[in-house]
Design a protein around this motif. Structure first.
Motif, PDB file in Angstrom:
ATOM      1  N   ILE A 175     -58.785  21.771   5.407  1.00  0.00           N
ATOM      2  CA  ILE A 175     -59.730  22.518   4.569  1.00  0.00           C
ATOM      3  C   ILE A 175     -59.617  23.836   4.448  1.00  0.00           C
ATOM      4  O   ILE A 175     -59.979  24.254   3.495  1.00  0.00           O
ATOM      5  CB  ILE A 175     -61.283  22.445   5.918  1.00  0.00           C
ATOM      6  N   HIS A 176     -58.967  24.211   5.370  1.00  0.00           N
ATOM      7  CA  HIS A 176     -58.843  25.460   5.010  1.00  0.00           C
ATOM      8  C   HIS A 176     -58.066  26.213   3.810  1.00  0.00           C
ATOM      9  O   HIS A 176     -57.489  27.066   2.732  1.00  0.00           O
ATOM     10  CB  HIS A 176     -57.847  26.183   6.590  1.00  0.00           C
ATOM     11  N   ASP A 177     -56.543  25.575   3.530  1.00  0.00           N
ATOM     12  CA  ASP A 177     -55.799  25.621   2.670  1.00  0.00           C
ATOM     13  C   ASP A 177     -56.154  25.535   1.462  1.00  0.00           C
ATOM     14  O   ASP A 177     -55.883  25.779   0.099  1.00  0.00           O
ATOM     15  CB  ASP A 177     -54.390  24.858   3.049  1.00  0.00           C
ATOM     16  N   ASP A 178     -57.706  24.583   1.443  1.00  0.00           N
ATOM     17  CA  ASP A 178     -57.945  23.949   0.183  1.00  0.00           C
ATOM     18  C   ASP A 178     -58.410  25.153  -0.737  1.00  0.00           C
ATOM     19  O   ASP A 178     -58.938  25.451  -1.370  1.00  0.00           O
ATOM     20  CB  ASP A 178     -58.081  22.472   0.446  1.00  0.00           C
ATOM     21  N   ALA A 179     -58.994  25.521   0.373  1.00  0.00           N
ATOM     22  CA  ALA A 179     -60.151  26.619   0.525  1.00  0.00           C
ATOM     23  C   ALA A 179     -59.337  27.668  -0.103  1.00  0.00           C
ATOM     24  O   ALA A 179     -60.037  28.243  -1.371  1.00  0.00           O
ATOM     25  CB  ALA A 179     -61.212  27.362   1.464  1.00  0.00           C
ATOM     26  N   ILE A 180     -58.427  28.021   0.380  1.00  0.00           N
ATOM     27  CA  ILE A 180     -57.089  29.331  -0.735  1.00  0.00           C
ATOM     28  C   ILE A 180     -56.979  29.048  -1.460  1.00  0.00           C
ATOM     29  O   ILE A 180     -57.331  29.893  -2.567  1.00  0.00           O
ATOM     30  CB  ILE A 180     -56.413  29.356   0.653  1.00  0.00           C
ATOM     31  N   SER A 181     -56.484  27.487  -1.420  1.00  0.00           N
ATOM     32  CA  SER A 181     -56.219  27.290  -3.030  1.00  0.00           C
ATOM     33  C   SER A 181     -56.997  28.133  -4.288  1.00  0.00           C
ATOM     34  O   SER A 181     -56.500  27.919  -5.342  1.00  0.00           O
ATOM     35  CB  SER A 181     -55.587  25.539  -3.177  1.00  0.00           C
ATOM     36  N   ASP A 182     -58.779  27.154  -3.210  1.00  0.00           N
ATOM     37  CA  ASP A 182     -59.534  27.494  -4.997  1.00  0.00           C
ATOM     38  C   ASP A 182     -59.719  29.144  -5.146  1.00  0.00           C
ATOM     39  O   ASP A 182     -59.806  29.415  -6.072  1.00  0.00           O
ATOM     40  CB  ASP A 182     -60.487  26.829  -4.255  1.00  0.00           C
ATOM     41  N   ALA A 183     -60.060  29.506  -3.831  1.00  0.00           N
ATOM     42  CA  ALA A 183     -59.781  30.866  -3.991  1.00  0.00           C
ATOM     43  C   ALA A 183     -58.475  31.990  -5.246  1.00  0.00           C
ATOM     44  O   ALA A 183     -58.668  32.651  -5.997  1.00  0.00           O
ATOM     45  CB  ALA A 183     -59.899  31.851  -2.540  1.00  0.00           C
ATOM     46  N   LEU A 184     -57.939  31.180  -5.185  1.00  0.00           N
ATOM     47  CA  LEU A 184     -56.680  31.103  -5.149  1.00  0.00           C
ATOM     48  C   LEU A 184     -56.824  31.399  -6.691  1.00  0.00           C
ATOM     49  O   LEU A 184     -56.225  32.379  -7.997  1.00  0.00           O
ATOM     50  CB  LEU A 184     -54.905  31.152  -4.838  1.00  0.00           C
ATOM     51  N   ASP A 185     -56.957  30.293  -7.363  1.00  0.00           N
ATOM     52  CA  ASP A 185     -57.407  29.745  -8.875  1.00  0.00           C
ATOM     53  C   ASP A 185     -58.414  30.790  -9.578  1.00  0.00           C
ATOM     54  O   ASP A 185     -57.676  31.041 -10.679  1.00  0.00           O
ATOM     55  CB  ASP A 185     -57.793  28.476  -8.661  1.00  0.00           C
ATOM     56  N   GLU A 186     -59.550  30.773  -8.765  1.00  0.00           N
ATOM     57  CA  GLU A 186     -60.431  31.558  -8.949  1.00  0.00           C
ATOM     58  C   GLU A 186     -59.610  32.779  -9.474  1.00  0.00           C
ATOM     59  O   GLU A 186     -60.165  33.697 -10.455  1.00  0.00           O
ATOM     60  CB  GLU A 186     -61.210  31.669  -8.270  1.00  0.00           C
ATOM     61  N   HIS A 187     -58.692  34.055  -8.086  1.00  0.00           N
ATOM     62  CA  HIS A 187     -58.353  35.101  -8.361  1.00  0.00           C
ATOM     63  C   HIS A 187     -57.462  35.244  -9.729  1.00  0.00           C
ATOM     64  O   HIS A 187     -57.626  36.068 -10.509  1.00  0.00           O
ATOM     65  CB  HIS A 187     -57.693  35.887  -7.393  1.00  0.00           C
ATOM     66  N   LEU A 188     -56.248  34.345 -10.447  1.00  0.00           N
ATOM     67  CA  LEU A 188     -55.562  34.397 -10.356  1.00  0.00           C
ATOM     68  C   LEU A 188     -56.135  33.845 -12.556  1.00  0.00           C
ATOM     69  O   LEU A 188     -54.818  33.547 -12.951  1.00  0.00           O
ATOM     70  CB  LEU A 188     -54.208  33.732 -10.384  1.00  0.00           C
ATOM     71  N   ARG A 189     -57.192  33.446 -12.192  1.00  0.00           N
ATOM     72  CA  ARG A 189     -57.546  32.729 -14.269  1.00  0.00           C
ATOM     73  C   ARG A 189     -57.388  33.496 -15.448  1.00  0.00           C
ATOM     74  O   ARG A 189     -57.386  34.799 -14.551  1.00  0.00           O
ATOM     75  CB  ARG A 189     -59.211  31.749 -13.763  1.00  0.00           C
ATOM     76  N   ASN A 190     -56.793  32.444 -15.672  1.00  0.00           N
ATOM     77  CA  ASN A 190     -56.053  33.658 -16.986  1.00  0.00           C
ATOM     78  C   ASN A 190     -55.392  34.928 -17.072  1.00  0.00           C
ATOM     79  O   ASN A 190     -55.857  35.639 -17.707  1.00  0.00           O
ATOM     80  CB  ASN A 190     -57.621  33.623 -18.096  1.00  0.00           C
ATOM     81  N   VAL A 191     -54.731  35.123 -15.951  1.00  0.00           N
ATOM     82  CA  VAL A 191     -53.843  36.132 -15.612  1.00  0.00           C
ATOM     83  C   VAL A 191     -52.049  36.154 -15.694  1.00  0.00           C
ATOM     84  O   VAL A 191     -51.959  34.721 -15.482  1.00  0.00           O
ATOM     85  CB  VAL A 191     -54.333  37.144 -14.114  1.00  0.00           C
ATOM     86  N   PRO A 192     -51.190  37.010 -16.449  1.00  0.00           N
ATOM     87  CA  PRO A 192     -49.935  36.298 -16.194  1.00  0.00           C
ATOM     88  C   PRO A 192     -49.081  36.653 -14.764  1.00  0.00           C
ATOM     89  O   PRO A 192     -49.665  38.500 -15.248  1.00  0.00           O
ATOM     90  CB  PRO A 192     -49.615  37.144 -17.422  1.00  0.00           C
ATOM     91  N   VAL A 193     -48.609  35.715 -14.126  1.00  0.00           N
ATOM     92  CA  VAL A 193     -47.923  35.627 -12.849  1.00  0.00           C
ATOM     93  C   VAL A 193     -46.746  35.659 -13.604  1.00  0.00           C
ATOM     94  O   VAL A 193     -46.477  35.090 -13.556  1.00  0.00           O
ATOM     95  CB  VAL A 193     -48.376  34.679 -11.932  1.00  0.00           C
ATOM     96  N   VAL A 194     -46.448  37.107 -12.251  1.00  0.00           N
ATOM     97  CA  VAL A 194     -44.314  37.096 -12.255  1.00  0.00           C
ATOM     98  C   VAL A 194     -43.952  37.236 -11.374  1.00  0.00           C
ATOM     99  O   VAL A 194     -44.274  37.289  -9.800  1.00  0.00           O
ATOM    100  CB  VAL A 194     -43.946  38.187 -13.038  1.00  0.00           C
ATOM    101  N   GLY A 195     -43.487  35.726 -10.694  1.00  0.00           N
ATOM    102  CA  GLY A 195     -42.726  35.484  -9.237  1.00  0.00           C
ATOM    103  C   GLY A 195     -41.448  36.733  -8.918  1.00  0.00           C
ATOM    104  O   GLY A 195     -40.364  36.661  -9.923  1.00  0.00           O
ATOM    105  N   VAL A 196     -41.915  37.201  -8.031  1.00  0.00           N
ATOM    106  CA  VAL A 196     -40.578  37.594  -7.103  1.00  0.00           C
ATOM    107  C   VAL A 196     -40.081  37.301  -6.309  1.00  0.00           C
ATOM    108  O   VAL A 196     -40.703  37.062  -5.022  1.00  0.00           O
ATOM    109  CB  VAL A 196     -40.584  39.550  -7.553  1.00  0.00           C
TER     110      VAL A 196
END
Length: 373
Positions: free
Chosen positions: A133-154
């Protein structure tokens, strides 16, 4: 059930709750981890049919009433060092709360790791459910935070020490990428990950700020033997230069012996490492830069190459590997990656460069090629 477009049906703080009830009933809303103990009168007067309350403290009479309305109530779970229903990403301040007074061992991050170690092998389905449940909630929050944002991984090795040329190079890379308008995302731990998040944090500041910060951090080169001293040095830098740039760290309690770094302004910390690894790479929509690393970084290269090969995430995301000798001789991932890419749409989306200073330009070239089709 009424349809609420996008994420308007999610309520994640008291201000959003007050705004929602001011406009009518709460039918169909999902209220995540909002303390409603002072909203009893409002709950008693509001229709909450089909609403879901996830870990929201409320008075007994309010709980009875919303359940009678037909709402689902998942009460807070006592005696946990984390909130399984949290609606927002972590911050460094939240994970390291109490560091200055009681040391790292008393922080929520350390307590979360201790709980994970106690429960991950005992077969308790309740504990595994809470982790999920915790990890699913974190994924939901991450999707909301990064919506329509160009993300580059390092991506890169966790063992790179502060005060080294490799650490400095990773920090300057993070700063360059952030100044180019990209959101830097890392695995959220020490080493190259911390350096890239530090660089993104330094992006709004004058150039000499990063040089001074690197000097200060170099006095505590590693989280071994003292996580407290290592993290305290990072918070001292943040205190001296507040209002740093945003970036994301995505660490895991699976490797909880490695603490999260304090320069990622938003932290998505997971219990399940597989969920964390896939989620990190899947969200790197603007590409990934792979710095020298060992087994974990090699795994990330091919974790990212696989969906690119099968085109299972749409357009292949650019991949830049840094340090020709490392990736062709020491750990020869590049020849295998080339073999996979040959004849596939991912072939023009990969690059190998000699130095970290070349990585931003190489990434930009690959991104331009991706955009042009």
């Amino acid at each position: 059930m009424p349809h609420h477009p996008d994420h308007d049906h999610e309520i994640e703080n008291l201000a959003e709750f007050d705004q929602a009830v001011a406009h009518g009933p709460l039918n169909g809303y999902r209220v995540q981890s909002v303390d409603l103990t002072d909203r009893t009168a409002v709950l008693l007067a509001t229709d909450t049919a089909d609403a879901v309350f996830l870990g929201c403290p409320m008075a007994d009479e309010a709980t009875a009433k919303v359940r009678a309305d037909g709402a689902l109530v998942f009460p807070p779970v006592p005696d946990l060092p984390f909130n399984p229903y949290r609606g927002l990403l972590y911050t460094p301040e939240a994970l390291f709360e109490g560091l200055a007074h009681d040391g790292y061992e008393a922080t929520p991050d350390a307590l979360g790791y201790a709980w994970f170690r106690r429960t991950r092998t005992d077969g308790d389905i309740f504990a595994s459910m809470l982790r999920s449940i915790h990890d699913d909630a974190i994924s939901d929050a991450l999707d909301e935070h990064l919506r329509n944002v160009p993300v580059v991984g390092v991506m890169g090795g966790h063992a790179i020490a502060r005060g080294t040329d490799a650490y400095t190079g990773a920090a300057r890379l993070g700063r360059t990428l952030a100044r180019a308008g990209l959101t830097v995302a890392t695995g959220g731990g020490p080493g190259a990950m911390e350096a890239a998040n530090l660089g993104a944090y330094a992006a709004p500041h004058p150039d000499d700020m990063l040089d001074e910060a690197l000097t200060l951090l170099g006095k505590v080169s590693s989280f071994v033997p003292s996580v407290t001293e290592w993290a305290s040095a990072a918070f001292a830098v943040r205190s001296r230069w507040p209002a740093g740039g945003d970036s994301v760290g995505i660490p895991t309690w699976f490797y909880g012996h490695e603490p999260p770094n304090a320069f990622a302004t938003h932290i998505a910390k997971y219990f399940a490492n597989a969920t964390r690894e896939d989620g990190l790479l899947a969200r790197c929509t603007a590409g990934v830069v792979f710095l020298p690393g060992a087994a974990g970084t090699v795994q990330e290269i091919f974790d990212n190459a696989t969906p690119n090969y099968y085109e299972s995430r749409g357009e292949p995301t650019p991949m830049v590997l840094v340090d020709r000798a490392h990736w062709t001789e020491h750990l020869p991932a590049w020849p295998l990656l080339q073999s996979l890419a040959r004849g596939r749409s991912m072939e023009p989306r990969i690059a190998l460069v000699d130095t970290v200073a070349e990585a931003p330009a190489a990434l930009e070239r690959l991104r331009a090629a991706t955009a042009s089709g």
